[in-house]
Scaffold this active site. Structure first.
Site, PDB file in Angstrom:
ATOM      1  N   CYS A  75       8.091  -6.548   8.003  1.00  0.00           N
ATOM      2  CA  CYS A  75       9.276  -5.952   8.645  1.00  0.00           C
ATOM      3  C   CYS A  75       9.900  -7.014   9.539  1.00  0.00           C
ATOM      4  CB  CYS A  75       8.841  -4.745   9.483  1.00  0.00           C
ATOM      5  SG  CYS A  75      10.233  -3.779  10.120  1.00  0.00           S
ATOM      6  N   GLU A  81       0.825  -1.185   0.000  1.00  0.00           N
ATOM      7  CA  GLU A  81       0.000   0.000   0.000  1.00  0.00           C
ATOM      8  C   GLU A  81       0.858   1.234   0.000  1.00  0.00           C
ATOM      9  OE1 GLU A  81      -4.145  -1.340   2.026  1.00  0.00           O
ATOM     10  OE2 GLU A  81      -2.780  -0.116   3.162  1.00  0.00           O
ATOM     11  N   CYS A 130       3.550  -0.990  16.697  1.00  0.00           N
ATOM     12  CA  CYS A 130       3.380  -0.900  15.233  1.00  0.00           C
ATOM     13  C   CYS A 130       2.748  -2.163  14.687  1.00  0.00           C
ATOM     14  CB  CYS A 130       4.738  -0.671  14.569  1.00  0.00           C
ATOM     15  SG  CYS A 130       4.677  -0.756  12.761  1.00  0.00           S
ATOM     16  N   CYS A 148      -0.416   5.430  10.101  1.00  0.00           N
ATOM     17  CA  CYS A 148       0.846   4.736  10.380  1.00  0.00           C
ATOM     18  C   CYS A 148       0.643   3.323  10.899  1.00  0.00           C
ATOM     19  CB  CYS A 148       1.624   5.454  11.474  1.00  0.00           C
ATOM     20  SG  CYS A 148       1.671   7.196  11.309  1.00  0.00           S
ATOM     21  N   CYS A 207       3.800   8.532   0.625  1.00  0.00           N
ATOM     22  CA  CYS A 207       4.429   7.655   1.618  1.00  0.00           C
ATOM     23  C   CYS A 207       4.620   6.287   0.968  1.00  0.00           C
ATOM     24  CB  CYS A 207       3.508   7.567   2.835  1.00  0.00           C
ATOM     25  SG  CYS A 207       4.092   6.438   4.093  1.00  0.00           S
ATOM     26  N   CYS A 264       8.540  -3.589  16.649  1.00  0.00           N
ATOM     27  CA  CYS A 264       8.175  -2.483  17.542  1.00  0.00           C
ATOM     28  C   CYS A 264       6.779  -2.762  18.111  1.00  0.00           C
ATOM     29  CB  CYS A 264       8.214  -1.163  16.794  1.00  0.00           C
ATOM     30  SG  CYS A 264       9.838  -0.867  16.070  1.00  0.00           S
TER      31      CYS A 264
HETATM   32  N1  SAH Z   1      10.540   1.298   9.788  1.00  0.00           N
HETATM   33  C1  SAH Z   1      10.723   2.695   9.710  1.00  0.00           C
HETATM   34  C2  SAH Z   1       9.769   3.395   8.750  1.00  0.00           C
HETATM   35  C3  SAH Z   1       8.323   2.938   8.735  1.00  0.00           C
HETATM   36  S1  SAH Z   1       7.348   3.306  10.145  1.00  0.00           S
HETATM   37  C4  SAH Z   1      10.637   3.319  11.076  1.00  0.00           C
HETATM   38  O1  SAH Z   1      10.283   2.617  12.028  1.00  0.00           O
HETATM   39  O2  SAH Z   1      10.969   4.484  11.205  1.00  0.00           O
HETATM   40  C5  SAH Z   1       6.981   5.049   9.975  1.00  0.00           C
HETATM   41  C6  SAH Z   1       6.639   5.735  11.291  1.00  0.00           C
HETATM   42  O3  SAH Z   1       5.344   5.332  11.778  1.00  0.00           O
HETATM   43  C7  SAH Z   1       7.622   5.400  12.418  1.00  0.00           C
HETATM   44  O4  SAH Z   1       7.992   6.544  13.123  1.00  0.00           O
HETATM   45  C8  SAH Z   1       6.790   4.467  13.272  1.00  0.00           C
HETATM   46  O5  SAH Z   1       7.315   4.424  14.565  1.00  0.00           O
HETATM   47  C9  SAH Z   1       5.418   5.086  13.178  1.00  0.00           C
HETATM   48  N2  SAH Z   1       4.325   4.208  13.609  1.00  0.00           N
HETATM   49  C10 SAH Z   1       4.214   2.876  13.466  1.00  0.00           C
HETATM   50  N3  SAH Z   1       3.055   2.422  14.001  1.00  0.00           N
HETATM   51  C11 SAH Z   1       2.404   3.492  14.482  1.00  0.00           C
HETATM   52  C12 SAH Z   1       1.135   3.676  15.134  1.00  0.00           C
HETATM   53  N4  SAH Z   1       0.332   2.644  15.370  1.00  0.00           N
HETATM   54  N5  SAH Z   1       0.791   4.928  15.497  1.00  0.00           N
HETATM   55  C13 SAH Z   1       1.608   5.990  15.222  1.00  0.00           C
HETATM   56  N6  SAH Z   1       2.801   5.875  14.599  1.00  0.00           N
HETATM   57  C14 SAH Z   1       3.207   4.647  14.249  1.00  0.00           C
HETATM   58 FE1  SF4 Z   2       9.228  -2.053  11.409  1.00  0.00          FE
HETATM   59 FE2  SF4 Z   2       7.048  -0.811  12.343  1.00  0.00          FE
HETATM   60 FE3  SF4 Z   2       9.274  -0.847  13.809  1.00  0.00          FE
HETATM   61 FE4  SF4 Z   2       9.176   0.656  11.576  1.00  0.00          FE
HETATM   62  S1  SF4 Z   2       7.937   0.931  13.411  1.00  0.00           S
HETATM   63  S2  SF4 Z   2      10.833  -0.723  12.217  1.00  0.00           S
HETATM   64  S3  SF4 Z   2       7.878  -0.658  10.254  1.00  0.00           S
HETATM   65  S4  SF4 Z   2       8.049  -2.647  13.207  1.00  0.00           S
END
Ligand code: SAH
Ligand code: SF4
Length: 387
Positions: A120, A100, A127, A359, A113, A124
């Site tokens: 991944c 997406e 996420c 996100c 984006c 995290c």
């Molecule tokens: N993997 C990379 C880029 C993709 S995530 C990274 O972690 O930076 C892009 C952004 O979205 C990151 O800052 C991540 O921490 C944030 N993100 C992921 N899940 C989220 C959520 N449920 N609510 C708000 N931000 C989120």
């Molecule tokens: Fe992977 Fe989500 Fe962590 Fe970014 S925030 S590194 S996409 S698990």
């Protein structure tokens, strides 16, 4: 041919017997047609001799990945699901994936984006992508294709008509003026592809999105931060989210390998960082977890000496997540402390929530909706079974 680099285009031309002395000129012609004009057929390449156009069409195509679905939010945000094969001449069955991407129009810019991986390897805890296994890295061609598909759809090539719904075209600017690698995946674990894709996307004779308008976001893969600055020269965003190692270990487990002090050292040394080119620190606001005034003060202390911007992101909850988003008053109080310390601290406005474009929700939500739709259809007696 879509997504090929100049070197790969040269190879492709040699393969249809273009003589060596013509290669440079032909590459540059094709480059402009493909990336400057967005042509989808070799036929329109008027300065390329007809027989050569024929040979190219016999062997290659400029086909785009298919847009599987498109959703437009009431706020103009647009989300596409696109199907990619791996871009090779004979795509390997099972290598085809769906990713997406999201387009966010604002009054002065339009941001695309993009994803760098499907799934991944990192986990995290806040996420949704982190709950999915890595399927594979995207190729440079597939990353470039995301931009081309978006520009096709937004009428952002000469001669195309922009859609009439949803888009708020920034007056006098292009529909896609900025790119963020904030979709699925960790871009610094796929740095070679990101580097090659950025080279094509930023090339002034073609797609022309300047490297200063491309931001790569990382959860903190420290050894790859310097190479990103040196070889790719994009803007850097760091998903910081916590100011203490014990908490960051939990939120961003990669922190156990590369703790905060090490990460900030790499940011301090980021090649090209300056007051004009600040490092963005992303900080997701998690209720009762990382959102106290003390956290805000510590954040300001930690970032001292780094040309930084702080981006506060309201947590976007997903089913089964163990966190909640901080209250608005808490976010404001946090933001005030950061602002009073001299940092711009915009709170990222949630966009496209009605189409689940936020996100960490990319792709997975669509899959879930599909599954739900299937369940509902299966449950309804007398309904035709979906294909
Ligand atoms: N993997 C990379 C880029 C993709 S995530 C990274 O972690 O930076 C892009 C952004 O979205 C990151 O800052 C991540 O921490 C944030 N993100 C992921 N899940 C989220 C959520 N449920 N609510 C708000 N931000 C989120
Ligand atoms: Fe992977 Fe989500 Fe962590 Fe970014 S925030 S590194 S996409 S698990």
């Amino acid at each position: 041919m879509l997504g090929l680099s100049r070197g790969e285009l040269a190879e492709a031309l040699r393969a249809v017997e273009v003589p060596d002395r013509e290669i440079r000129m032909r590459v540059s012609q094709l480059w402009q047609w493909i990336y400057g004009h967005g042509l989808t057929q070799f036929d329109g390449m008027l300065n390329v001799a007809k027989p050569l156009r024929g040979r190219l069409a016999e062997r290659y195509s400029l086909a785009r990945p298919t847009i599987v679905s498109e959703q437009v939010s009431i706020d103009g945000t647009r989300k596409w699901l696109i199907r990619l094969d791996d871009g090779s001449a004979r795509p390997v069955p099972g290598r085809s994936v769906e990713v997406e991407m999201v387009y966010i129009p604002e009054s002065d810019r339009g941001t695309l984006c993009v994803s760098s991986q499907v799934g991944c390897t990192l986990t995290c805890s806040f996420c949704h992508t982190g709950t999915q296994k890595l399927v594979r890295n995207l190729t440079a061609r597939e990353i470039v294709a995301q931009l081309v598909v978006a520009r096709d759809r937004l009428g952002d090539f000469p001669g195309l008509t922009p859609p009439t719904d949803g888009l708020v075209p920034p007056p006098g600017t292009r529909a896609v003026s900025n790119i963020v690698f904030m979709g699925m995946g960790e871009p610094l674990y796929n740095l070679d592809a990101v580097r090659d894709a950025v080279a094509t996307m930023s090339d002034g004779d073609g797609l022309s999105v300047s490297r200063r308008r491309i931001t790569v976001s990382t959860s903190g893969v420290v050894p790859q931060i310097d190479p990103l600055g040196r070889d790719v020269s994009t803007m850097l965003a760091i998903s910081l989210h916590a100011v203490r190692d014990d908490l960051r270990d939990e939120l961003v487990p990669l922190n156990k390998k590369y703790p905060i002090a090490m990460l900030l050292e790499a940011c301090r040394a980021y090649p090209g960082a300056s007051n004009a080119r600040r490092v963005t620190f992303e900080y997701v606001m998690l209720k009762g977890v990382n959102d106290s005034p003390g956290d805000a003060r510590e954040l300001v202390r930690l970032l001292k000496g780094i040309p930084a911007k702080i981006n506060l992101i309201p947590f976007n909850p997903w089913p089964g997540s163990r966190y909640a988003c901080s209250d608005w008053a808490t976010i404001e109080a946090f933001s005030d402390i950061v602002f009073n310390a001299g940092y711009a601290s915009p709170v990222r406005t949630p966009r496209g929530r009605d189409i689940l474009a936020a996100c960490g929700q990319l792709k997975s939500e669509t899959e879930k909706l599909r599954a739900r739709a299937r369940l509902m259809t299966d449950a309804a007696p007398g309904e035709p079974t979906p294909a």
